[in-house]
Each structure stands twice: as C-alpha cells, then as structure tokens.
Design an enzyme around this catalytic site. Structure first.
Site, short mmCIF file in Angstrom:
data_model
loop_
_atom_site.label_atom_id
_atom_site.label_comp_id
_atom_site.label_asym_id
_atom_site.label_seq_id
_atom_site.Cartn_x
_atom_site.Cartn_y
_atom_site.Cartn_z
CE LYS A 45 -4.10 -2.15 0.19
NZ LYS A 45 -4.93 -1.89 -0.95
CB SER A 271 -4.60 -10.80 1.76
OG SER A 271 -3.53 -9.86 2.26
#
Length: 317
Positions: A45, A271
């Site tokens: 991110k 994830s």
C-alpha cells in the site's frame, strides 16, 4: 555522498521476487512471490498512498499543509501516515476494531489522528465499510480535508502499472499467470492491465473471500481477511483485464499464511495466504516449465495480536 537517499519515500517499490520451494509440489509451475514487505511500512500500500498524494499535489487538489482524510482497514492508513508525515500533511484516519491492533498503533505512531468505528464481532462486511466511508465523509466536510477516497481513486492504478512493469522485467517476460486478492481492486486490475499490454495470453486471476463472493455473483457476507472483500462491487473493479475470479475461505487463508512462515520462512498476512492458495491451484493447472506470480501483500508483523498468529503455545507459558 551519492548513496544517500532523499527520503524514506524513495525506498518504495523495486521489491524482490522470490521463488517458493517447499510448498510447490513437483510438476507444478514455478510460484514467484513479490515481497512487498520490503516497502518502508511493510506493505504494498506504500505504492498507492504515494501515487494518490502526488497526483493530488500535481493537479492542485491537495494544497501545502492541508489536512487529508481516509477510511482504511489499516495498511493504506499506515502508508498514508508515512507519506503525509514526510510531506507535512495532517492525516485523519477512520478505521475499525475489525482490523489489527498493530496497524492502528502504527498509524498513530506515524502521527495520524485515528477514529475507530466499531465492528460486528471483529468481522468485516459491507455495513462496516459503508459506516467507515460515512465517517470519513463527515470529517472531510467538517474540517475541509482532502479525501483520498481509496475505493474510487483511480490515481493509484499508476502505482500498480509500475508493479506490473517490475514483474515483467524481473521475470524477463516469462510470466504465464498473475494472481492477486481484491480489496479496492486496484492492484489486481493495475498489474493485470500492464501484463496484458505486454502479452494478452497471460492468465490473470482475482481473488475474493468465499464468505463474501460478490464479484462471483454470490451473496455479501462477513469474513476476516483484512484488506480484501469490501462486501460489494467496488468502483475500481473492472473485469476486462481479469480472466478468472477465484474464492478462498478465511480459515484456509490463515492456514496457508502459517505454512508460509513455518515452511518457507516468509512471514505474511492472511491475504498473502489467499494468494498462495490460488497461485498453487493455477500452478497445478499450468504444469512444469511455466511461472505464476503473486503478491506478498504485507508483513505478518502487522497481525501478531490477531487470530492469525495470536496462538497460546506451551512454550510461552
């Protein structure tokens, strides 16, 4: 001193690609993992946070010293906190107790002002996402902040086109499939767009939780794969560059993340476990002498207090 970097932001990107060994059976395609934990906050991110802020700076939406607001499960908030601290923007984050304590503490440590929206038993679902969005919108109106609005902000796609370019270069163009879990959908879409522009036959697979498989046409539901599965079809989702949608369960994803740590020495979040499960499925289908690329989205350090790794062990007592 030519080897001194201008700021920590210069360390974003150009992360390594590692081949998994122990987890991949003989006769499968190679499974290559993009190690995004090498970014400054330990997450992919960082790429999109920098892209969104710098795009807003360039076109004048973000003025020097102006406040910024965002809703986030945590990793985007941590990345924005780092970028905003370096660039001098006060940051207001809306998050939830559904996401790890480590992420919330990390955001505060980097200077973010944090609002925590309560969840339904620590689970993520569409109602929680909408509540966080509403609170971010309220703060934006109250203080006149620039809202990065990650679910709608297409500026982040450029960051993932760059990731796709890195993968293409690192593999020498020898990539047969790409697999990635979907949250905002920007990373799965952006990397796939770039790879498809180089060779359309590259197989691209997006992943969502089976408990909330809305992209697959299923019902919305609750799950515990942080940063994935908003519970509705997100604005940045585009099926055009995606060949397939796969589903995985929270429990299986956590189990695979633990196996990654114990068998490959790769300490990642839930994830990433989901990504590896589907990458192995694709690798089995493709067979030997082919390559599947997927993403280590972030570091397992972000999840030490969660169900993923917070296991009582006799040796700890």
């Amino acid at each position: 001193m030519t080897d001194v970097e201008n700021s920590i932001l210069s360390r974003i990107g150009n992360t390594p690609l590692i081949e998994l060994k122990t987890l991949v059976p003989e006769g499968y395609a190679r499974v290559l993992l993009k190690i995004e934990s090498e970014n400054p906050t330990g997450s992919m991110k960082d790429r999109m946070a920098l892209a969104m802020i710098e795009a807003a700076e360039r076109d004048g939406r973000l003025r020097p010293g102006a406040p910024v607001v965002e809703y986030t499960g945590g990793s985007t908030g941590v990345s924005l906190a780092m970028v905003c601290t370096v660039k001098g923007y006060p940051l207001h984050i809306v998050s939830s107790d559904a996401f790890s304590l480590e992420k919330r503490r990390h955001m505060r440590a980097l200077g973010a002002d944090l609002t925590v929206v309560p969840s339904d038993g620590g689970r993520m679902d569409a109602a929680l996402t909408h509540a966080m969005i509403a609170e971010a919108d309220r703060i934006r109106g109250e203080i006149g902040a620039f809202w990065t609005d990650q679910l709608k902000n297409a500026d982040q796609l450029a960051a993932y086109h760059v990731m796709g370019a890195e993968i293409w270069e690192q593999t020498g163009g020898k990539v047969d499939a790409f697999v990635q879990a979907t949250g905002t959908a920007a990373s799965a879409r952006g990397v796939s767009e770039f790879l498809k522009s180089k060779r359309d036959s590259i197989r691209t697979v997006a992943i969502e939780p089976c408990e909330s498989a809305v992209l697959s046409g299923g019902e919305t539901g609750a799950h515990r794969i942080e940063g994935v599965g908003a519970g509705f079809v997100v604005p940045l989702w585009d099926p055009e560059p995606i060949d397939e949608i796969a589903t995985v369960s929270t429990g299986d994803s956590m189990a695979m993340a633990r196996r990654l740590a114990r068998e490959e020495g790769i300490f990642a979040g839930t994830s990433t476990g989901a990504n590896v499960i589907v990458a192995l499925r694709v690798a089995a289908d493709l067979g030997s002498n082919r390559s599947v690329v997927t993403i280590m989205c972030d570091s397992g350090v972000k999840y030490l207090s969660t169900e993923l790794y917070n296991c009582t062990d006799e040796a700890d007592e």
